[in-house]
Design a protein around this motif. Structure first.
Motif, PDB file in Angstrom:
ATOM      1  N   THR A  14       0.848  -1.199   0.000  1.00 27.61           N
ATOM      2  CA  THR A  14       0.000   0.000   0.000  1.00 27.61           C
ATOM      3  C   THR A  14       0.880   1.244   0.000  1.00 27.61           C
ATOM      4  O   THR A  14       2.067   1.168   0.317  1.00 27.61           O
ATOM      5  CB  THR A  14      -0.911   0.065   1.247  1.00 27.61           C
ATOM      6  OG1 THR A  14      -0.078   0.141   2.415  1.00 27.61           O
ATOM      7  CG2 THR A  14      -1.827  -1.138   1.345  1.00 27.61           C
ATOM      8  N   ARG A  28       3.515   4.595   7.914  1.00 29.21           N
ATOM      9  CA  ARG A  28       2.932   3.257   7.997  1.00 29.21           C
ATOM     10  C   ARG A  28       2.586   2.776   6.594  1.00 29.21           C
ATOM     11  O   ARG A  28       2.153   3.553   5.746  1.00 29.21           O
ATOM     12  CB  ARG A  28       1.650   3.279   8.830  1.00 29.21           C
ATOM     13  CG  ARG A  28       1.912   3.393  10.289  1.00 29.21           C
ATOM     14  CD  ARG A  28       0.670   3.003  11.104  1.00 29.21           C
ATOM     15  NE  ARG A  28       1.006   2.978  12.491  1.00 29.21           N
ATOM     16  CZ  ARG A  28       0.748   3.964  13.340  1.00 29.21           C
ATOM     17  NH1 ARG A  28       0.148   5.045  12.926  1.00 29.21           N
ATOM     18  NH2 ARG A  28       1.103   3.862  14.608  1.00 29.21           N
ATOM     19  N   PHE A  29       2.781   1.468   6.381  1.00 30.33           N
ATOM     20  CA  PHE A  29       2.376   0.857   5.127  1.00 30.33           C
ATOM     21  C   PHE A  29       2.197  -0.635   5.345  1.00 30.33           C
ATOM     22  O   PHE A  29       2.651  -1.193   6.340  1.00 30.33           O
ATOM     23  CB  PHE A  29       3.406   1.131   4.008  1.00 30.33           C
ATOM     24  CG  PHE A  29       4.757   0.506   4.233  1.00 30.33           C
ATOM     25  CD1 PHE A  29       5.090  -0.713   3.673  1.00 30.33           C
ATOM     26  CD2 PHE A  29       5.710   1.155   5.003  1.00 30.33           C
ATOM     27  CE1 PHE A  29       6.337  -1.279   3.877  1.00 30.33           C
ATOM     28  CE2 PHE A  29       6.962   0.605   5.205  1.00 30.33           C
ATOM     29  CZ  PHE A  29       7.277  -0.626   4.644  1.00 30.33           C
ATOM     30  N   ARG A  30       1.497  -1.278   4.393  1.00 29.63           N
ATOM     31  CA  ARG A  30       1.322  -2.730   4.439  1.00 29.63           C
ATOM     32  C   ARG A  30       2.407  -3.347   3.570  1.00 29.63           C
ATOM     33  O   ARG A  30       2.765  -2.817   2.520  1.00 29.63           O
ATOM     34  CB  ARG A  30      -0.055  -3.126   3.915  1.00 29.63           C
ATOM     35  CG  ARG A  30      -1.195  -2.598   4.773  1.00 29.63           C
ATOM     36  CD  ARG A  30      -1.420  -3.389   6.021  1.00 29.63           C
ATOM     37  NE  ARG A  30      -2.029  -4.674   5.687  1.00 29.63           N
ATOM     38  CZ  ARG A  30      -2.038  -5.724   6.487  1.00 29.63           C
ATOM     39  NH1 ARG A  30      -1.478  -5.662   7.666  1.00 29.63           N
ATOM     40  NH2 ARG A  30      -2.608  -6.839   6.120  1.00 29.63           N
ATOM     41  N   TYR A  53       1.931  -7.677   6.593  1.00 33.26           N
ATOM     42  CA  TYR A  53       2.372  -7.057   7.839  1.00 33.26           C
ATOM     43  C   TYR A  53       2.106  -5.555   7.745  1.00 33.26           C
ATOM     44  O   TYR A  53       2.215  -4.981   6.670  1.00 33.26           O
ATOM     45  CB  TYR A  53       3.873  -7.273   8.048  1.00 33.26           C
ATOM     46  CG  TYR A  53       4.280  -8.721   8.078  1.00 33.26           C
ATOM     47  CD1 TYR A  53       4.372  -9.409   9.284  1.00 33.26           C
ATOM     48  CD2 TYR A  53       4.560  -9.412   6.907  1.00 33.26           C
ATOM     49  CE1 TYR A  53       4.737 -10.746   9.314  1.00 33.26           C
ATOM     50  CE2 TYR A  53       4.926 -10.748   6.934  1.00 33.26           C
ATOM     51  CZ  TYR A  53       5.016 -11.405   8.134  1.00 33.26           C
ATOM     52  OH  TYR A  53       5.371 -12.723   8.163  1.00 33.26           O
ATOM     53  N   THR A  54       1.789  -4.943   8.878  1.00 38.28           N
ATOM     54  CA  THR A  54       1.713  -3.488   8.943  1.00 38.28           C
ATOM     55  C   THR A  54       3.045  -3.017   9.508  1.00 38.28           C
ATOM     56  O   THR A  54       3.415  -3.389  10.623  1.00 38.28           O
ATOM     57  CB  THR A  54       0.552  -3.026   9.849  1.00 38.28           C
ATOM     58  OG1 THR A  54      -0.664  -3.524   9.303  1.00 38.28           O
ATOM     59  CG2 THR A  54       0.511  -1.507   9.930  1.00 38.28           C
ATOM     60  N   SER A  56       5.506   0.068  10.709  1.00 35.02           N
ATOM     61  CA  SER A  56       5.553   1.445  11.199  1.00 35.02           C
ATOM     62  C   SER A  56       7.007   1.855  11.352  1.00 35.02           C
ATOM     63  O   SER A  56       7.820   1.074  11.848  1.00 35.02           O
ATOM     64  CB  SER A  56       4.874   1.569  12.563  1.00 35.02           C
ATOM     65  OG  SER A  56       3.531   1.186  12.471  1.00 35.02           O
ATOM     66  N   PHE A  95      -3.580  -9.556  13.889  1.00 32.12           N
ATOM     67  CA  PHE A  95      -2.806  -8.587  13.120  1.00 32.12           C
ATOM     68  C   PHE A  95      -1.345  -8.725  13.503  1.00 32.12           C
ATOM     69  O   PHE A  95      -1.016  -8.921  14.672  1.00 32.12           O
ATOM     70  CB  PHE A  95      -3.274  -7.161  13.418  1.00 32.12           C
ATOM     71  CG  PHE A  95      -4.710  -6.926  13.043  1.00 32.12           C
ATOM     72  CD1 PHE A  95      -5.050  -6.549  11.759  1.00 32.12           C
ATOM     73  CD2 PHE A  95      -5.719  -7.089  13.974  1.00 32.12           C
ATOM     74  CE1 PHE A  95      -6.379  -6.338  11.408  1.00 32.12           C
ATOM     75  CE2 PHE A  95      -7.041  -6.885  13.641  1.00 32.12           C
ATOM     76  CZ  PHE A  95      -7.378  -6.505  12.348  1.00 32.12           C
ATOM     77  N   ASP A  97       2.229  -6.733  13.315  1.00 30.52           N
ATOM     78  CA  ASP A  97       2.853  -5.435  13.091  1.00 30.52           C
ATOM     79  C   ASP A  97       4.364  -5.557  13.242  1.00 30.52           C
ATOM     80  O   ASP A  97       4.851  -6.389  14.009  1.00 30.52           O
ATOM     81  CB  ASP A  97       2.351  -4.405  14.119  1.00 30.52           C
ATOM     82  CG  ASP A  97       0.843  -4.215  14.064  1.00 30.52           C
ATOM     83  OD1 ASP A  97       0.260  -4.362  12.980  1.00 30.52           O
ATOM     84  OD2 ASP A  97       0.262  -3.916  15.120  1.00 30.52           O
TER      85      ASP A  97
END
Length: 182
Positions: A14, A28-30, A53-54, A56, A95, A97
């Motif tokens: 993203t 932040r990005f996926r 994964y997210t 940061s 989720f 991260d």
């Protein structure tokens, strides 16, 4: 503290979102990671499942990442892993991260040209305009020749700062792990 650190190789899924916060900017990005395996029967590489994964990245890493990365680019991400569960629409979701410590382009799949970020002279910068500056940051003045530049002084963390909460939890956890041996 026993953090789980991981190194992931994959693609940006993203667009990078960058936001300024009281404790510094955050990007932040996926991130998509797909396992590839050699299929001996077909004699070809085949894609396995894709994990998302997210990611940061805080402060200067986040600012640099936001200006350097686009969707689809191959990256290597190294950081702290955190798995959390949340309930959405009546279903429990998991989720994953990653708090990035270092991010770079995957040079096995292309080339890149590094450009060092030129920080403005102290006289040119307005208080709070450099990465990492927050409320209560001291004003900057032009450095003297041969002087060592100091990092900006940050103000107190906000009430809901995720790093402050994690540090408090770690301190509380280590305090409960003390054992007396006779």
């Amino acid at each position: 503290m026993n953090d789980t650190t991981v190194t992931l190789v994959g693609n940006v899924a993203t667009a990078v979102e960058y936001r300024d916060t009281a404790t510094g900017g955050v990007a932040r990005f996926r991130f998509a990671v797909t396992a590839r395996r050699w299929d001996r029967e077909k004699g070809l590489w085949s894609d396995g499942p894709t994990s998302f994964y997210t990611v940061s990245a805080w402060r200067s890493l986040g600012a640099n990442l936001a200006t350097s990365v686009s969707v689809g680019e191959p990256l290597v991400v190294h950081g702290r892993l955190r798995v959390r569960e949340d309930e959405r629409d009546g279903q429990r979701k998991t989720f994953v991260d990653v708090a990035a410590l270092a991010v770079g382009h995957d040079l096995s799949r292309g080339t890149a040209a590094f450009r060092r970020v030129a920080r403005p002279l102290r006289a040119e910068a307005e208080p709070g305009s450099w990465p990492g500056a927050g409320p209560g940051a001291e004003s900057r003045t032009e450095p003297q020749v041969g002087a060592v530049e100091r990092a900006p002084v940050l103000g107190p963390a906000p009430d809901r700062d995720p790093w402050a909460v994690a540090a408090e939890e770690a301190a509380a956890e280590s305090a409960t792990q003390l054992v007396t041996v006779p």
